[in-house]
Design a protein around this motif. Structure first.
Motif, PDB file in Angstrom:
ATOM      1  N   LEU A   1     -18.221 -55.275 -34.134  1.00  0.00           N
ATOM      2  CA  LEU A   1     -17.829 -54.021 -34.760  1.00  0.00           C
ATOM      3  C   LEU A   1     -18.119 -54.039 -36.256  1.00  0.00           C
ATOM      4  N   TYR A   2     -17.875 -55.175 -36.889  1.00  0.00           N
ATOM      5  CA  TYR A   2     -18.189 -55.294 -38.315  1.00  0.00           C
ATOM      6  C   TYR A   2     -19.672 -55.053 -38.554  1.00  0.00           C
TER       7      TYR A   2
ATOM      8  N   GLY B   1     -12.706 -51.166 -45.277  1.00  0.00           N
ATOM      9  CA  GLY B   1     -12.461 -51.356 -43.856  1.00  0.00           C
ATOM     10  C   GLY B   1     -12.321 -52.828 -43.557  1.00  0.00           C
TER      11      GLY B   1
ATOM     12  N   ASN C   1     -13.510 -58.260 -35.637  1.00  0.00           N
ATOM     13  CA  ASN C   1     -14.522 -58.420 -34.594  1.00  0.00           C
ATOM     14  C   ASN C   1     -15.922 -58.369 -35.192  1.00  0.00           C
TER      15      ASN C   1
ATOM     16  N   GLY D   1      -8.276 -52.847 -39.058  1.00  0.00           N
ATOM     17  CA  GLY D   1      -8.838 -52.643 -37.729  1.00  0.00           C
ATOM     18  C   GLY D   1      -9.757 -51.438 -37.756  1.00  0.00           C
ATOM     19  N   CYS D   2     -10.665 -51.433 -38.724  1.00  0.00           N
ATOM     20  CA  CYS D   2     -11.476 -50.236 -39.001  1.00  0.00           C
ATOM     21  C   CYS D   2     -12.558 -49.985 -37.961  1.00  0.00           C
ATOM     22  N   GLY D   3     -12.863 -50.987 -37.125  1.00  0.00           N
ATOM     23  CA  GLY D   3     -13.910 -50.784 -36.125  1.00  0.00           C
ATOM     24  C   GLY D   3     -15.249 -50.483 -36.767  1.00  0.00           C
TER      25      GLY D   3
ATOM     26  N   PRO E   1      -3.852 -51.254 -34.455  1.00  0.00           N
ATOM     27  CA  PRO E   1      -4.935 -52.206 -34.215  1.00  0.00           C
ATOM     28  C   PRO E   1      -4.489 -53.540 -33.620  1.00  0.00           C
TER      29      PRO E   1
ATOM     30  N   HIS F   1     -15.162 -58.681 -43.113  1.00  0.00           N
ATOM     31  CA  HIS F   1     -15.094 -59.316 -41.798  1.00  0.00           C
ATOM     32  C   HIS F   1     -14.067 -60.429 -41.877  1.00  0.00           C
TER      33      HIS F   1
ATOM     34  N   TYR G   1      -4.484 -58.153 -30.162  1.00  0.00           N
ATOM     35  CA  TYR G   1      -5.470 -57.206 -30.671  1.00  0.00           C
ATOM     36  C   TYR G   1      -5.764 -56.125 -29.633  1.00  0.00           C
TER      37      TYR G   1
ATOM     38  N   GLU H   1     -12.055 -55.610 -40.580  1.00  0.00           N
ATOM     39  CA  GLU H   1     -12.338 -55.743 -39.148  1.00  0.00           C
ATOM     40  C   GLU H   1     -12.577 -57.207 -38.788  1.00  0.00           C
TER      41      GLU H   1
ATOM     42  N   TYR I   1     -10.786 -50.977 -29.443  1.00  0.00           N
ATOM     43  CA  TYR I   1     -11.292 -50.117 -30.505  1.00  0.00           C
ATOM     44  C   TYR I   1     -11.366 -48.677 -30.022  1.00  0.00           C
TER      45      TYR I   1
END
Length: 202
Positions: free
Chosen positions: A85-86, A78, A82, A58-60, A131, A111, A27, A80, A30
């Motif tokens: 970040l989600y 999106g 993490n 991997g939209c961050g 990502p 998520h 991974y 994600e 970001y």
């Protein structure tokens, strides 16, 4: 328009770079796609329709989905893995909805690990800004191809700052074909990675 000004327009916060405390070989950090690059992308990549649904892996914090919905009036998802970040993406969504005229925007965040995302039959535009590793990318592409087998449709894979691993895999080991290359004026001359590659499966 500066990055922070565009964020302010949308009432979201997507700036900055996030390195992982426990860095994984699978991974990457970001970093949001620059707004200036997105403007160039959608100036030249003009075959999208409002009925399309974009998926950002991997939209961050969600910059790409918000941009797609706000400027293209298309649905966006999106994905994600993490949690932090989600959560920030969901906070951005709440702030964005405060200013949206409709009570519900066609933006959603999941998520989940990218390879675990269930490709919906409505999903037809897939976005990647490096990502994760090639191994995970291959799994995601396999999921997309299985979805197309079950629900035949034209799909695009959009790569920003494309790695040779990603592009070679798509060109050599899949039925996707390179449909368009979009170079970023000025930047491409200094760095050949400053471009978008759009791969299509009809």
């Amino acid at each position: 328009m500066k990055e922070q000004d565009h964020d302010r327009l949308l009432r979201i916060k997507t700036e900055g770079v996030r390195e992982w405390q426990h860095q994984s070989s699978h991974y990457n950090r970001y970093e949001a796609t620059p707004y200036s690059a997105l403007e160039i992308l959608f100036d030249e990549y003009d075959e999208w329709k409002s009925t399309d649904r974009f998926v950002d892996f991997g939209c961050g914090k969600g910059r790409f989905p918000f941009y797609v919905y706000h400027h293209l009036h298309a649905s966006a998802v999106g994905v994600e893995m993490n949690g932090q970040l989600y959560q920030e993406a969901m906070e951005n969504l709440a702030k964005y909805m405060e200013r949206a005229k409709s009570s519900r925007a066609s933006i959603q965040f999941e998520h989940i690990f990218a390879e675990g995302y269930d490709i919906e039959k409505e999903d037809n535009r897939f976005y990647f800004f490096n990502p994760f590793s090639l191994q995970i990318f291959q799994k995601v592409i396999d999921n997309i191809l299985r979805s197309v087998e079950d629900h035949p449709r034209s799909v695009d894979v959009i790569l920003y700052y494309p790695t040779s691993e990603y592009s070679h895999f798509l060109e050599i080991q899949t039925v996707f074909e390179l449909w368009k290359e979009i170079r970023l004026p000025g930047l491409y001359d200094e760095n050949n990675n400053e471009r978008f590659l759009v791969f299509r499966l009809d």
